[in-house]
Scaffold this motif. Structure first.
Motif, PDB file in Angstrom:
ATOM      1  N   GLU A 146      67.252  33.994  70.267  1.00 32.58           N
ATOM      2  CA  GLU A 146      66.988  33.661  68.867  1.00 32.58           C
ATOM      3  C   GLU A 146      65.527  33.869  68.484  1.00 32.58           C
ATOM      4  O   GLU A 146      65.116  33.527  67.372  1.00 32.58           O
ATOM      5  N   GLN A 147      64.732  34.418  69.401  1.00 33.83           N
ATOM      6  CA  GLN A 147      63.330  34.765  69.134  1.00 33.83           C
ATOM      7  C   GLN A 147      62.536  33.567  68.590  1.00 33.83           C
ATOM      8  O   GLN A 147      61.831  33.654  67.588  1.00 33.83           O
ATOM      9  N   GLN A 148      62.648  32.441  69.273  1.00 31.99           N
ATOM     10  CA  GLN A 148      61.906  31.244  68.873  1.00 31.99           C
ATOM     11  C   GLN A 148      60.417  31.447  69.116  1.00 31.99           C
ATOM     12  O   GLN A 148      60.003  31.984  70.138  1.00 31.99           O
ATOM     13  N   ALA A 149      59.598  31.005  68.155  1.00 26.77           N
ATOM     14  CA  ALA A 149      58.144  31.183  68.262  1.00 26.77           C
ATOM     15  C   ALA A 149      57.543  30.130  69.189  1.00 26.77           C
ATOM     16  O   ALA A 149      57.816  28.943  69.054  1.00 26.77           O
ATOM     17  N   VAL A 150      56.711  30.585  70.134  1.00 20.60           N
ATOM     18  CA  VAL A 150      55.984  29.701  71.048  1.00 20.60           C
ATOM     19  C   VAL A 150      54.521  30.133  71.029  1.00 20.60           C
ATOM     20  O   VAL A 150      54.213  31.297  71.292  1.00 20.60           O
ATOM     21  N   GLN A 151      53.630  29.186  70.718  1.00 16.63           N
ATOM     22  CA  GLN A 151      52.196  29.480  70.612  1.00 16.63           C
ATOM     23  C   GLN A 151      51.486  29.181  71.928  1.00 16.63           C
ATOM     24  O   GLN A 151      51.867  28.266  72.660  1.00 16.63           O
ATOM     25  N   ALA A 152      50.446  29.968  72.212  1.00 21.76           N
ATOM     26  CA  ALA A 152      49.652  29.748  73.429  1.00 21.76           C
ATOM     27  C   ALA A 152      48.249  30.294  73.213  1.00 21.76           C
ATOM     28  O   ALA A 152      47.911  30.771  72.122  1.00 21.76           O
ATOM     29  N   HIS A 153      47.432  30.198  74.269  1.00 24.15           N
ATOM     30  CA  HIS A 153      46.036  30.614  74.196  1.00 24.15           C
ATOM     31  C   HIS A 153      45.795  31.728  75.218  1.00 24.15           C
ATOM     32  O   HIS A 153      46.037  31.538  76.413  1.00 24.15           O
ATOM     33  N   ARG A 154      45.327  32.863  74.754  1.00 24.48           N
ATOM     34  CA  ARG A 154      45.128  34.010  75.618  1.00 24.48           C
ATOM     35  C   ARG A 154      44.200  33.704  76.791  1.00 24.48           C
ATOM     36  O   ARG A 154      44.430  34.158  77.912  1.00 24.48           O
ATOM     37  N   TYR A 155      43.154  32.941  76.505  1.00 22.81           N
ATOM     38  CA  TYR A 155      42.160  32.660  77.557  1.00 22.81           C
ATOM     39  C   TYR A 155      42.831  31.999  78.758  1.00 22.81           C
ATOM     40  O   TYR A 155      42.601  32.394  79.915  1.00 22.81           O
ATOM     41  N   VAL A 156      43.670  31.006  78.509  1.00 19.53           N
ATOM     42  CA  VAL A 156      44.325  30.302  79.610  1.00 19.53           C
ATOM     43  C   VAL A 156      45.281  31.232  80.341  1.00 19.53           C
ATOM     44  O   VAL A 156      45.318  31.278  81.576  1.00 19.53           O
ATOM     45  N   LEU A 157      46.060  31.986  79.605  1.00 18.75           N
ATOM     46  CA  LEU A 157      47.045  32.879  80.223  1.00 18.75           C
ATOM     47  C   LEU A 157      46.371  33.942  81.087  1.00 18.75           C
ATOM     48  O   LEU A 157      46.798  34.217  82.211  1.00 18.75           O
ATOM     49  N   VAL A 158      45.323  34.542  80.562  1.00 21.38           N
ATOM     50  CA  VAL A 158      44.612  35.593  81.292  1.00 21.38           C
ATOM     51  C   VAL A 158      43.968  35.044  82.558  1.00 21.38           C
ATOM     52  O   VAL A 158      43.920  35.719  83.599  1.00 21.38           O
ATOM     53  N   SER A 159      43.501  33.807  82.499  1.00 19.59           N
ATOM     54  CA  SER A 159      42.830  33.214  83.663  1.00 19.59           C
ATOM     55  C   SER A 159      43.811  32.825  84.763  1.00 19.59           C
ATOM     56  O   SER A 159      43.389  32.552  85.888  1.00 19.59           O
ATOM     57  N   ARG A 160      45.124  32.827  84.471  1.00 21.22           N
ATOM     58  CA  ARG A 160      46.111  32.353  85.437  1.00 21.22           C
ATOM     59  C   ARG A 160      47.052  33.438  85.957  1.00 21.22           C
ATOM     60  O   ARG A 160      47.729  33.225  86.965  1.00 21.22           O
ATOM     61  N   SER A 161      47.114  34.586  85.266  1.00 17.99           N
ATOM     62  CA  SER A 161      48.108  35.582  85.652  1.00 17.99           C
ATOM     63  C   SER A 161      47.561  36.989  85.467  1.00 17.99           C
ATOM     64  O   SER A 161      47.055  37.329  84.383  1.00 17.99           O
ATOM     65  N   CYS A 162      47.701  37.813  86.500  1.00 17.88           N
ATOM     66  CA  CYS A 162      47.266  39.211  86.387  1.00 17.88           C
ATOM     67  C   CYS A 162      48.145  39.981  85.410  1.00 17.88           C
ATOM     68  O   CYS A 162      47.698  40.954  84.793  1.00 17.88           O
ATOM     69  N   VAL A 163      49.399  39.547  85.258  1.00 11.52           N
ATOM     70  CA  VAL A 163      50.294  40.203  84.305  1.00 11.52           C
ATOM     71  C   VAL A 163      49.816  39.957  82.878  1.00 11.52           C
ATOM     72  O   VAL A 163      49.761  40.878  82.054  1.00 11.52           O
ATOM     73  N   PHE A 164      49.446  38.718  82.578  1.00 15.14           N
ATOM     74  CA  PHE A 164      48.920  38.417  81.252  1.00 15.14           C
ATOM     75  C   PHE A 164      47.568  39.106  81.028  1.00 15.14           C
ATOM     76  O   PHE A 164      47.250  39.496  79.904  1.00 15.14           O
ATOM     77  N   HIS A 165      46.783  39.233  82.087  1.00 17.57           N
ATOM     78  CA  HIS A 165      45.498  39.923  81.958  1.00 17.57           C
ATOM     79  C   HIS A 165      45.727  41.370  81.530  1.00 17.57           C
ATOM     80  O   HIS A 165      45.036  41.888  80.631  1.00 17.57           O
ATOM     81  N   ALA A 166      46.705  42.023  82.161  1.00 18.16           N
ATOM     82  CA  ALA A 166      47.008  43.401  81.784  1.00 18.16           C
ATOM     83  C   ALA A 166      47.618  43.479  80.391  1.00 18.16           C
ATOM     84  O   ALA A 166      47.419  44.451  79.661  1.00 18.16           O
ATOM     85  N   MET A 167      48.330  42.421  80.011  1.00 13.91           N
ATOM     86  CA  MET A 167      48.992  42.409  78.710  1.00 13.91           C
ATOM     87  C   MET A 167      48.006  42.257  77.556  1.00 13.91           C
ATOM     88  O   MET A 167      48.166  42.872  76.493  1.00 13.91           O
TER      89      MET A 167
END
Length: 560
Positions: A146-167
């Motif tokens: 249903e494509q529900q919206a979920v908000q987050a912060h790029r800084y946290v994601l990038v600091s925790r996952s190489c996949v998010f860093h590449a994204m």
């Protein structure tokens, strides 16, 4: 110093058009001021005002708070009025507490109070609050079907996952919303909670989804936490739910482990709430297993519950036609021939899972082993009779009056037998040689039509004790044998010459059950009902055991 310069030095921006100019003094002092006084702010000429808002407080030129009090009272009255609409549903103390809380909160908001929520909190607690409130979030995920919206912060994601860093970094970084249709919103939110805090609620309902998500985004710590949960908590009560999630997320290794527990589990599995939630594919894997420990009656009742749940899901009536439609060819995997006759009559029949013609054939098969019930499976599951919790005592029915050491022709050793009551074939006894020797055994059981119904042992190496001592050969699981039907036990045995039994009796009565033995046409080694490799049948609460080259001299049985 110029105001603009001062604000710039302190990292503030002056909004010229929204600047208010307030002249403060007594009434007499304000009357002496010349009219039309302005203050040049950038390109704007700001005129004096009678009141101005600062940090939520309305200041007036005469230092009166009349306008602020009026505004605050108006806001409080609005909330109190809304409380009045539900007053009849609240007691006095609750009403008082609610009014005081709302008034104080509104007062705090209007006063420009700064909420120092960071005070006393750890970094992870602050991160969690930022995630929950979505303050300063800068990326939006569209999650699930249903494509529900979920908000987050790029800084946290990038600091925790190489996949998010590449994204999010580099020339190919995502600039718009990120779509994640293959992960459910509750799973993705729990995954983000771990990314922000190193903590997640790993349970039977979330473990498979979290494993999939953590592998996808390369968050190894969460993946290993899920593995630890499965090693300690995967059980009969939650295996159905985990198996279904494995099938959905494509976790093949975990699916095999869950399927093993599902098939090896007993009554607790088929009666668990998650069993009715299985998809048709998972149910098919379960029913086609030859190693179920559950009784066939319990399996049938679980299947009926499954069809009722599917009817409810599809919004159709729970009718016999819909039950048969939902099961399709899976009905043929239910071993109706293993069920007691009274159960077929009182439970299976009224359920109408079988058509009238199918039901008559199954019942006829129950009393006549020559009746063909194909396409229904007629081979008993190997583990189906191991689910009883009560201890079973086995007794031996001896046939042979003497024994001796001899060499029989190589080939298949077989003997036919029947009983006048339902029994469970549990195994047989075999003679060894003069000394302890190793033999390779293959044991098969056939019905009167020479149709193989079971193969308890296949190329199994075992040591048989010598000195004319009979050796117990228990089967991995017992086989239900119908009263009056004739069965043949065949043994292929590679090894040295052995003792055999002599003068085997045609009929043996034990505990009121009569066993009849006959020479089998399937024997190619010279075994007859008089000369037996198997010394006895072992009997107990309901089972029978014939023996080697086939001296069905001893039968191990458990009474039905």
């Amino acid at each position: 110093m110029d105001i603009r310069e001062w604000m710039a030095v302190n990292y503030l921006k002056l909004n010229d058009s929204k600047t208010e100019f307030l002249a403060i003094g007594s009434r007499q002092q304000l009357q002496k001021m010349p009219p039309g006084i302005t203050l040049k702010i950038g390109t704007e000429d700001v005129k004096t005002s009678n009141s101005a808002r600062n940090l939520g407080i309305i200041f007036q030129s005469n230092m009166s708070l009349d306008e602020y009090v009026k505004s605050l009272c108006k806001s409080c009255f609005f909330h109190i009025y809304n409380i009045g609409k539900i007053r009849n549903f609240l007691d006095t103390e609750t009403t008082k507490l609610l009014m005081q809380t709302l008034t104080m909160l509104k007062n705090k908001e209007s006063s420009g109070f700064v909420d120092d929520w960071q005070s006393g909190k750890t970094v992870t607690e602050c991160n969690l609050r930022m995630l929950d409130t979505e303050d300063f979030s800068d990326v939006t995920f569209r999650v699930g079907s249903e494509q529900q919206a979920v908000q987050a912060h790029r800084y946290v994601l990038v600091s925790r996952s190489c996949v998010f860093h590449a994204m999010f970094c580099g020339k190919l970084a995502e600039k718009e919303e990120v779509s994640i249709p293959d992960i459910e919103p509750n799973i993705f939110k729990e995954f983000l909670r771990f990314v922000y805090t190193d903590k997640a609620d790993v349970s039977a309902g979330t473990v498979t989804g979290l494993m999939y998500t953590s592998r996808k985004y390369s968050v190894d710590a969460l993946f290993y936490e899920c593995v630890m949960f499965l090693e300690t908590c995967l059980s009969e009560s939650n295996v159905c739910q985990i198996l279904e999630d494995c099938h959905r997320y494509g976790e093949l290794d975990l699916e095999q482990k869950a399927l093993m527990i599902l098939t090896k589990g007993g009554e607790g599995v088929v009666r668990s709430p998650g069993f009715a939630q299985l998809c048709s594919s998972c149910l098919e894997k379960f029913l086609k297993s030859e190693n179920l420990k559950s009784k066939e009656e319990d399996i049938f009742e679980a299947i009926v519950s499954w069809t009722k749940h599917r009817c409810l899901q599809e919004g159709v009536s729970d009718t016999p036609e819909n039950r048969r439609r939902l099961l399709g060819d899976l009905r043929y995997e239910i071993r109706f021939s293993s069920m007691p006759l009274d159960y077929l009559l009182t439970v299976v029949g009224p359920s109408e899972v079988l058509t009238d013609r199918e039901r008559f054939r199954v019942i006829d098969r129950r009393v006549n082993s020559h009746v063909d019930i194909s396409p229904f499976k007629d081979i008993q599951r190997r583990e189906s009779n191991h689910c009883t919790e009560e201890p079973v005592s086995y007794r031996y029915v001896y046939r042979c009056r003497d024994y001796g050491l001899t060499a029989l022709h190589s080939g298949t050793h077989a003997i036919s037998f029947s009983a006048n009551q339902d029994i469970h074939l549990k195994g047989c006894q075999l003679y060894g040689a003069c000394f302890d020797e190793t033999y390779t055994l293959t044991i098969k059981v056939f019905d009167s039509s020479h149709l193989k119904i079971a193969e308890p042992l296949q190329q199994v190496k075992t040591v048989l004790e010598g000195e004319n001592q009979p050796n117990d050969i228990p089967f991995p699981s017992s086989l239900l044998l119908i009263s009056g039907a004739t069965y043949t036990l065949c043994v292929d045995m590679d090894g040295p010459d052995t003792y055999i039994g002599w003068e085997g009796r045609d009929k043996v009565i034990a505990d009121g059950i009569e066993f009849t033995f006959n020479t089998s046409s399937m024997a190619t080694s010279g075994t007859t009902e008089k000369m037996l490799k198997c010394n006895k049948l072992v009997k107990g609460h309901s089972q029978i055991l014939p023996a080697r080259k086939i001296e069905l001299g001893t039968v191990v049985w458990k009474q039905q």
